[in-house]
Design a protein around this motif. Structure first.
Motif, PDB file in Angstrom:
ATOM      1  N   MET A  27      35.390  53.074  40.715  1.00 46.77           N
ATOM      2  CA  MET A  27      35.517  51.615  40.660  1.00 46.77           C
ATOM      3  C   MET A  27      36.127  51.100  41.965  1.00 46.77           C
ATOM      4  O   MET A  27      35.633  50.142  42.558  1.00 46.77           O
ATOM      5  CB  MET A  27      36.413  51.198  39.489  1.00 46.77           C
ATOM      6  CG  MET A  27      35.873  51.518  38.109  1.00 46.77           C
ATOM      7  SD  MET A  27      34.365  50.607  37.668  1.00 46.77           S
ATOM      8  CE  MET A  27      35.027  48.957  37.456  1.00 46.77           C
ATOM      9  N   ARG A  28      37.182  51.766  42.436  1.00 47.89           N
ATOM     10  CA  ARG A  28      37.844  51.301  43.659  1.00 47.89           C
ATOM     11  C   ARG A  28      36.933  51.428  44.872  1.00 47.89           C
ATOM     12  O   ARG A  28      36.986  50.607  45.783  1.00 47.89           O
ATOM     13  CB  ARG A  28      39.139  52.093  43.883  1.00 47.89           C
ATOM     14  CG  ARG A  28      40.277  51.662  42.945  1.00 47.89           C
ATOM     15  CD  ARG A  28      41.591  52.295  43.366  1.00 47.89           C
ATOM     16  NE  ARG A  28      41.822  52.078  44.786  1.00 47.89           N
ATOM     17  CZ  ARG A  28      42.504  52.905  45.589  1.00 47.89           C
ATOM     18  NH1 ARG A  28      43.033  54.014  45.087  1.00 47.89           N
ATOM     19  NH2 ARG A  28      42.656  52.640  46.867  1.00 47.89           N
ATOM     20  N   ALA A  29      36.111  52.469  44.885  1.00 41.16           N
ATOM     21  CA  ALA A  29      35.227  52.693  46.032  1.00 41.16           C
ATOM     22  C   ALA A  29      33.955  51.851  45.956  1.00 41.16           C
ATOM     23  O   ALA A  29      33.081  51.957  46.817  1.00 41.16           O
ATOM     24  CB  ALA A  29      34.874  54.174  46.135  1.00 41.16           C
ATOM     25  N   GLY A  30      33.835  51.034  44.921  1.00 40.26           N
ATOM     26  CA  GLY A  30      32.670  50.145  44.809  1.00 40.26           C
ATOM     27  C   GLY A  30      31.379  50.893  44.541  1.00 40.26           C
ATOM     28  O   GLY A  30      30.311  50.479  44.971  1.00 40.26           O
ATOM     29  N   MET A  31      31.464  52.004  43.801  1.00 38.33           N
ATOM     30  CA  MET A  31      30.263  52.791  43.519  1.00 38.33           C
ATOM     31  C   MET A  31      29.579  52.369  42.225  1.00 38.33           C
ATOM     32  O   MET A  31      28.376  52.548  42.071  1.00 38.33           O
ATOM     33  CB  MET A  31      30.636  54.266  43.451  1.00 38.33           C
ATOM     34  CG  MET A  31      30.984  54.804  44.831  1.00 38.33           C
ATOM     35  SD  MET A  31      31.793  56.389  44.792  1.00 38.33           S
ATOM     36  CE  MET A  31      31.995  56.677  46.562  1.00 38.33           C
ATOM     37  N   ILE A  32      30.370  51.862  41.293  1.00 37.20           N
ATOM     38  CA  ILE A  32      29.792  51.416  40.021  1.00 37.20           C
ATOM     39  C   ILE A  32      30.426  50.085  39.650  1.00 37.20           C
ATOM     40  O   ILE A  32      31.515  49.747  40.120  1.00 37.20           O
ATOM     41  CB  ILE A  32      30.039  52.435  38.878  1.00 37.20           C
ATOM     42  CG1 ILE A  32      31.552  52.747  38.735  1.00 37.20           C
ATOM     43  CG2 ILE A  32      29.259  53.710  39.121  1.00 37.20           C
ATOM     44  CD1 ILE A  32      31.882  53.634  37.556  1.00 37.20           C
ATOM     45  N   LYS A  33      29.728  49.362  38.821  1.00 38.75           N
ATOM     46  CA  LYS A  33      30.228  48.071  38.359  1.00 38.75           C
ATOM     47  C   LYS A  33      29.932  47.971  36.872  1.00 38.75           C
ATOM     48  O   LYS A  33      28.803  48.142  36.445  1.00 38.75           O
ATOM     49  CB  LYS A  33      29.522  46.955  39.126  1.00 38.75           C
ATOM     50  CG  LYS A  33      30.117  45.620  38.874  1.00 38.75           C
ATOM     51  CD  LYS A  33      29.840  44.651  39.988  1.00 38.75           C
ATOM     52  CE  LYS A  33      30.653  43.407  39.740  1.00 38.75           C
ATOM     53  NZ  LYS A  33      32.087  43.652  39.855  1.00 38.75           N
ATOM     54  N   ARG A  34      30.955  47.710  36.088  1.00 36.02           N
ATOM     55  CA  ARG A  34      30.787  47.662  34.637  1.00 36.02           C
ATOM     56  C   ARG A  34      30.033  46.403  34.222  1.00 36.02           C
ATOM     57  O   ARG A  34      30.372  45.298  34.630  1.00 36.02           O
ATOM     58  CB  ARG A  34      32.168  47.671  33.987  1.00 36.02           C
ATOM     59  CG  ARG A  34      32.159  47.751  32.479  1.00 36.02           C
ATOM     60  CD  ARG A  34      33.597  47.701  31.972  1.00 36.02           C
ATOM     61  NE  ARG A  34      33.692  47.822  30.522  1.00 36.02           N
ATOM     62  CZ  ARG A  34      33.484  46.801  29.689  1.00 36.02           C
ATOM     63  NH1 ARG A  34      33.164  45.618  30.144  1.00 36.02           N
ATOM     64  NH2 ARG A  34      33.598  46.991  28.375  1.00 36.02           N
ATOM     65  N   ILE A  35      28.985  46.591  33.418  1.00 36.48           N
ATOM     66  CA  ILE A  35      28.221  45.449  32.905  1.00 36.48           C
ATOM     67  C   ILE A  35      28.515  45.253  31.426  1.00 36.48           C
ATOM     68  O   ILE A  35      28.499  44.148  30.905  1.00 36.48           O
ATOM     69  CB  ILE A  35      26.704  45.669  33.135  1.00 36.48           C
ATOM     70  CG1 ILE A  35      26.387  45.754  34.638  1.00 36.48           C
ATOM     71  CG2 ILE A  35      25.871  44.570  32.495  1.00 36.48           C
ATOM     72  CD1 ILE A  35      26.686  44.498  35.436  1.00 36.48           C
ATOM     73  N   GLY A  36      28.796  46.335  30.744  1.00 35.63           N
ATOM     74  CA  GLY A  36      29.163  46.296  29.337  1.00 35.63           C
ATOM     75  C   GLY A  36      29.843  47.618  29.032  1.00 35.63           C
ATOM     76  O   GLY A  36      29.946  48.488  29.908  1.00 35.63           O
ATOM     77  N   SER A  37      30.274  47.786  27.785  1.00 36.55           N
ATOM     78  CA  SER A  37      30.969  49.014  27.416  1.00 36.55           C
ATOM     79  C   SER A  37      30.060  50.231  27.628  1.00 36.55           C
ATOM     80  O   SER A  37      29.016  50.360  26.986  1.00 36.55           O
ATOM     81  CB  SER A  37      31.389  48.902  25.948  1.00 36.55           C
ATOM     82  OG  SER A  37      31.849  50.139  25.487  1.00 36.55           O
ATOM     83  N   GLY A  38      30.446  51.110  28.546  1.00 40.67           N
ATOM     84  CA  GLY A  38      29.650  52.314  28.802  1.00 40.67           C
ATOM     85  C   GLY A  38      28.342  52.038  29.526  1.00 40.67           C
ATOM     86  O   GLY A  38      27.456  52.890  29.543  1.00 40.67           O
ATOM     87  N   ILE A  39      28.208  50.851  30.129  1.00 41.32           N
ATOM     88  CA  ILE A  39      26.968  50.467  30.821  1.00 41.32           C
ATOM     89  C   ILE A  39      27.344  49.966  32.216  1.00 41.32           C
ATOM     90  O   ILE A  39      28.156  49.047  32.335  1.00 41.32           O
ATOM     91  CB  ILE A  39      26.214  49.373  30.037  1.00 41.32           C
ATOM     92  CG1 ILE A  39      25.851  49.891  28.645  1.00 41.32           C
ATOM     93  CG2 ILE A  39      24.966  48.931  30.791  1.00 41.32           C
ATOM     94  CD1 ILE A  39      25.165  48.863  27.755  1.00 41.32           C
ATOM     95  N   TYR A  40      26.773  50.562  33.228  1.00 43.20           N
ATOM     96  CA  TYR A  40      27.155  50.265  34.605  1.00 43.20           C
ATOM     97  C   TYR A  40      25.950  49.933  35.460  1.00 43.20           C
ATOM     98  O   TYR A  40      24.860  50.446  35.239  1.00 43.20           O
ATOM     99  CB  TYR A  40      27.865  51.478  35.233  1.00 43.20           C
ATOM    100  CG  TYR A  40      29.181  51.760  34.561  1.00 43.20           C
ATOM    101  CD1 TYR A  40      30.346  51.142  35.004  1.00 43.20           C
ATOM    102  CD2 TYR A  40      29.243  52.594  33.443  1.00 43.20           C
ATOM    103  CE1 TYR A  40      31.554  51.364  34.358  1.00 43.20           C
ATOM    104  CE2 TYR A  40      30.452  52.818  32.791  1.00 43.20           C
ATOM    105  CZ  TYR A  40      31.598  52.198  33.256  1.00 43.20           C
ATOM    106  OH  TYR A  40      32.781  52.406  32.613  1.00 43.20           O
TER     107      TYR A  40
END
Lengths: 577, 577
Positions: A27-40
Motif C-alpha cells: 500500500m505504501r509503495a503504491g502497488m495496489i489500491k483497495r476497491i472493496g474488501s479483498g478486491i484491489y
C-alpha cells in the motif's frame, strides 16, 4: 522507463486496515489500491511485478510442454453440478444469475470447464498426455479477506491440468510439473520448500504444496535438515516411540487439584514435568440410519505438551466426520465439566483413542471425571484397559524424521503453489474418457497444478523486507535498476551522463527506471528503498568530477564507486549474480 | 513451435449455431470452444492470436504515454451508484451479491473504478495529464449473444481513460489516442475506417468509432471518397435539398388504394415514382408531472425511399425520449389503422415533423387517415400548414457530403474501437477534482478509449477469408510461417532440411510452426489453409533433389520454388512486405 512517464505514488503511513508487513508495504509503495474488501486495483508499479511473475511461470510451463489457453471467468452452473461441487462448495463459490435466471459460478478454479473441453476434444490415447494451463482472474468469496494480496477475494492464479491415459502417465506428468515448479520458484529468487500435503477431501493419490519461507507464514512446514523429508504439519507423521513402556511404580491415586484445569497448571501444582500429564479431547460423531441418529462420544488422549492434529484424527476409523463435543455433552458423558476429564470411570461409555506417545507412558496423570480432582500414577492394563492407539498429534522439533534419516525441524511458510494427483475424481463424474488401443473407453487420469500469482507478491515481501521497505529479488523487481540523478535539470554534465547510461542500460536489455521527477535526494532514495528496486545508481556533479558513479545494492550498507565507462558491465555482472 | 507439442483440433463442419463466417471458421479451426451462450474458452490456437492483438495494443498505448494497470472484475455497487449507472443500466450489467448480501457489478467497463482511483491519487494539476489503461475480461449480459466473438457476453477489452485539467488538454489527449488507434489498426494489417459518432446518452463533446471494413458488418459507414468526411450512419448529416419546392400542379384528391399499405405498393399501384410518396411514422412521448402523465403523439414524415434515423429523431425538441406508437394509439389519434396515415385530418391533434426532403416536395402522396385511401396531389401551405422541418433520415449513397467536398458513399463496418471525450460526466458525479495553480479544486476532464480485443479476431476474419478458410494478416496470425514436411519420419534428407530451416527461422525471430504430426499432405494443407497461416513452406524429397523448397503465400494461386539457402531471407522479405 522514465519516472515522469510512469505513475509513482508512495505514502508515509500505511492505512490502518493493513495488518501484515507485505500489505502495509504494498500500500505504501503504491502497488495496489483497495476497491472493496479483498478486491484491489493493481497499480502500474504492482502490475509490473505481476507481469514478471506471470512471464516466468509461462516460460517454464511452456518449456515443460504445457499449452496455454484461456477459460472463461463466468461458468455455467450445469458443469459444476455434474461434479457435485455446485452443492458441496460453500459461499466461497461466488454465484450469479444471468438475465434469464440461469445460474453461473465465477471461477475459483477450472476443473469443470477444462474437463468439459477435454471430454469433447480428446478422443484417442494418441492425443495423450496433454497439459493445458491458463493464467486468469479468480474469485473466492472469503469470509474474512485480509492481508492484502495474501487472502484477497479477487486474485490471479495460474492453473494447469494434466491428462493421462493411466496412473503411471499421471505420475510422470506430476513429476514434470513438480520439476517445473521448482524451476519457477528458483527463478523467482525466493527461498521456498515443497512439502508433502494431505490430499484431503479432493481425493487422489498424491499432493505437494510449495511454500515461500517466511517467519510470518500461516503454515508450519516440517522437514528433516539431513534428508529430503518435508511435509506440511497436517501430513507430517509422528513415529511411535521406540522405547518400551516402563513398568508401573506408583499406585493409582485420586488427587485434589482444585481449580487446576490445564495440564500446565496441574503439572506445576503437583510439581511434575508436563510430559507426565495426559490431555483429554472429546469428539462426537453422529451416524444417521434413516430417521435414527446414533451419537458416539470419543475421548482422544494426548501428552500434555502435544497438540491435536485434526487431519490425523479424522483418519481414525469412525472419526471421518467428527465435531468437538459441547460442554453439555461432556457433562452428560463424563459427569464432570472440562478440565478434569479422563479415561477412567466415565459416566457413559466412550471410545478411547490414545496417541502413540500416551500409549507408551506409565505412572501418568489425567483427569478423574470429578471437578477439582485428577488421578496420578495411572497405568495402562492395570488401571484401565489398553486403548486404540493412533498418530493423533502434530510433530514437534526434534521428533525423529519418518524416513529415519535424522530429526525434524519446523519453519513457517506461505503456501503459493499446490500440485495434485486428481486421478479420475473429475473425469468419472463428467464422463471424460478416451479410447485405448482396443477401442475401449477409459477414464482420463487428471492432475491439477496451481500457483497463486498475486499471492507471490505478498509472500516475496514477507520474506524480503527491512525497515526501509521492500527488497525485491531481481527477477521480480518492478525495475531492476534505478538511476537517481543529483540535479538532472540543473547540471548539464549530470544530464548528459544520466541520459548516456540510461540509453546504454536500456540497449543492453536492463529494465531500468530513470527518476527524472526532480524530487530531493532524501525523498527520492526513500521512495526507491520503499519500492524495493534492488540496484541503485546515483549520478552527481561531485562524483563526476572524480570520475565516479555511485552504485548501491538494496541490501548493501554502503555505496560502491564505479567508473562511468565500467558501470554497464558492473550492473550486468550484478544482475547475473 | 512443433505441432506435436501444440494443440491443433480442426473440424470439417461448423456447429449449426454458428451464423456468420468468422464464427464458423473459428470453430472449425479450433480457436474457440463454446462453454455457454456467448461464453467461450479461447483454445491455444485462438489465444495466440489474442496475445498478438494485445501486444500490438500495449506497445502503441505505451508509446503514446498511457500507463497500464489492472482494475478488478468484480466492482462494488456503491461506485456504480455514485454515477447513477447502477440504476440506469439494464440487465446487460451483470450484478452479483457476495456472501454478506452486498451488491457488486461484473465490469462491462471501468469508468467508475478508474475515477475512484484517480480522485484519491490525483491531487494537483502537476500530476496531469495522465492516461491509464488495462486489458481485462469484461462481461455484458447481452440479450441475444451471437456471432461467436463478435457479440459474446464475456470478452476482452482494452479500455483507457485520460485525465486532463481542461478541455484543451482533453482534446490533446483525445488526439493522441486517435493517433495511437490509427497506428494500432494499421499494424493489425486490417482495412479500417474511423468515423465520427454520435455521443449519445454518455454525453461529452466528441467521439469516433473505429470500424474494420467488411461486407458482413452490422454498421453502415458513411464517407466521402473525395474528402476526409466519415461518420457512422447515426451521425451522418443529410443536407437539406438545395432546390426550392416546385409549385403545385395537381389538385388534392382522395384516391382509393385498396390494400396498399407500403409506399412501394402505393407507388406501383398508382404508377408513380416511389420518391413522390411520403411515409408516416408515429411516435409517442409521455411527460410526467407529479402523478399526471401527458401523452403527445408525433407524426414524422419521410420520403417513401428514405429510412428513419432514430438518433436524429431523438434530437428534435420534445422527442428526446420517444417510443413508437402502438396500433391502438394510432387508431385513437388517426382514426385509421397503419398503412393509410398522413398529416391531413387526423382524429386528434398530433405534432408534425417533416424531413427536409419532404418539406421540399410538392404534389406528393400520403395516407388519408382512412383505410384503403391515400391523398394524391398534396401540397404544403395549400392542403396543410407548413410543418416543423428537421433532418430525420439516414443518408443514402450519392447524397452531398456535409463538408461540401463531394458526394457520400456507404460501406459496411464492424465496430472494434471507440474513443470518447467524456468531459466531466464522471468526475462531477464522483467529485474527482484537482487543485489548480491557485489552489482551487477543478473537475478533471476525462476521455475514454476502448478496443474490443476478442472482437478484432471476428472482424479480421470477416474481412479476410476464402472458401478454404481464414487468411490472417501476418501481424495477427497464430503463426507467421508453417513448415509442412513431406515424410518427416520417412526421409532423413527431409528431416535434416526441415530441422535446419526450423532452427534458422526460429533463430531469426520468425514465429514458425513445424507440422510434425505426420498427417497426410492433403489433410495437412487443408488444416493450415483453414487456420489461415499466411506463409507455407513445403519440403519434400523430390524438391530437395532439385535443390528447391516450395513456398506459397496464403493468397497465392501457386507455389514459388526457393533454394534452401535463400529461404530464410526470402521469408524475411515476405514478412517485411
Amino acid at each position: 522507463m522514465r519516472a515522469s512517464r510512469f505513475f509513482i505514488s508512495t505514502l508515509k503511513e500505511a492505512p490502518s486496515d493493513a495488518e501484515v508487513v507485505s500489505h502495509k508495504l504494498m500500500m505504501r509503495a503504491g502497488m495496489i489500491k483497495r476497491i472493496g474488501s479483498g478486491i484491489y486495483t493493481y497499480m502500474p508499479m504492482g502490475l509490473r511485478i505481476i507481469r514478471k511473475v506471470e512471464n516466468i511461470i509461462r516460460e517454464e510451463m511452456d518449456k515443460a510442454g504445457a499449452i496455454e489457453l484461456l477459460m472463461p471467468l463466468v461458468q455455467p452452473a450445469e458443469l459444476w453440478q455434474e461434479t457435485g461441487r455446485w452443492d458441496k462448495m460453500g459461499p466461497e463459490l461466488m454465484r450469479v444469475k444471468d438475465r434469464h435466471g440461469r445460474d453461473f459460478a465465477i471461477q475459483p478454479t477450472s476443473e469443470e470447464v477444462i474437463t468439459d473441453v477435454v471430454r469433447t476434444e480428446i478422443k484417442s490415447y494418441r492425443q495423450l498426455p496433454v497439459n493445458f494451463y491458463h493464467v486468469q482472474t479468480k474469485f473466492r468469496d472469503e469470509r474474512r479477506p485480509r492481508f492484502g494480496l495474501m487472502r484477497g477475494r479477487e486474485f490471479t492464479m495460474k492453473d494447469a491440468y494434466s491428462f493421462d491415459r493411466d496412473v503411471e502417465g499421471l505420475k510422470k506428468s506430476y513429476a514434470i510439473m513438480f520439476d517445473a515448479y521448482t524451476k519457477i520458484f528458483n527463478r523467482f529468487g525466493l527461498q521456498f520448500r515443497a512439502v508433502a500435503a494431505d490430499n484431503g477431501a479432493i481425493g487422489g493419490s498424491g499432493s505437494h504444496e510449495f511454500h515461500v519461507i517466511a517467519d510470518t507464514g500461516e503454515d508450519a512446514l516440517v522437514y528433516c535438515p539431513t534428508s529430503d523429508y518435508a511435509a506440511n504439519m497436517e501430513a507430517a507423521a509422528a513415529l511411535p516411540p521406540t522405547t518400551t513402556r516402563a513398568a508401573a511404580t506408583q499406585a493409582l491415586t485420586k488427587t485434589p487439584t482444585p481449580g487446576k484445569q490445564r495440564c500446565e497448571d496441574v503439572a506445576a501444582f503437583l510439581n511434575v514435568p508436563l510430559t507426565q500429564n495426559v490431555k483429554s479431547i472429546v469428539l462426537v460423531t453422529e451416524a444417521k440410519e434413516g430417521e435414527v441418529a446414533t451419537k458416539q462420544v470419543w475421548l482422544l488422549l494426548l501428552r500434555g505438551d502435544h497438540e491435536l492434529n485434526e487431519v490425523k484424527a479424522s483418519k481414525v476409523a469412525g472419526l471421518a466426520e467428527f465435531r468437538f463435543a459441547s460442554e453439555s455433552e461432556i457433562v452428560e458423558w463424563f459427569g464432570s465439566t472440562p478440565g478434569y476429564l479422563g479415561p477412567i470411570g466415565t459416566k457413559k461409555p466412550v471410545n478411547i483413542v490414545a496417541d502413540h506417545t500416551v500409549a507408551a507412558m506409565s505412572d501418568f496423570i489425567c483427569g478423574a471425571n470429578d471437578v477439582d480432582f485428577h488421578y496420578t500414577g495411572v497405568n495402562w492394563g492395570r488401571d484401565l484397559p489398553e486403548a486404540t492407539v493412533a498418530d493423533l498429534r502434530n510433530v514437534v522439533e526434534g521428533d525423529p524424521s519418518p524416513d529415519g534419516k535424522g530429526t525434524l525441524a519446523i519453519q513457517r511458510g506461505i503456501e503459493v503453489g499446490h500440485v495434485f494427483q486428481l486421478g479420475t475424481r473429475y473425469s468419472q463424474d463428467m464422463k471424460a474418457t478416451f479410447l485405448d488401443e482396443n477401442g475401449k473407453p477409459q477414464p482420463i487420469q487428471m492432475g491439477c497444478y496451481g500457483i497463486g500469482v498475486t499471492r507471490i507478491l505478498g509472500a516475496a515481501i514477507e520474506q524480503n523486507f527491512d525497515d526501509k521497505g521492500i527488497i525485491w529479488p531481481t527477477a521480480l523487481a518492478p525495475f531492476e535498476v534505478v538511476i537517481c540523478p543529483m540535479g538532472y535539470d540543473r547540471s548539464e554534465a549530470v544530464k548528459a551522463e544520466v541520459d548516456r547510461l540510461y540509453a546504454e542500460l536500456t540497449a543492453a536489455g536492463v529494465d531500468v527506471i530513470l527518476d527524472d521527477r526532480g524530487e530531493r535526494p532524501g525523498a527520492m532514495f526513500a521512495d526507491w528503498e520503499l519500492i524495493g528496486v534492488p540496484h541503485r545508481i546515483v549520478i552527481g556533479d561531485r562524483g563526476l568530477k572524480e570520475g565516479k558513479l555511485e552504485y548501491q545494492g538494496r541490501r548493501d550498507t554502503e555505496a560502491t564507486a564505479v567508473a562511468p565507462a565500467e558501470m554497464v558491465a558492473f550492473i550486468q555482472a550484478r544482475l547475473a549474480a
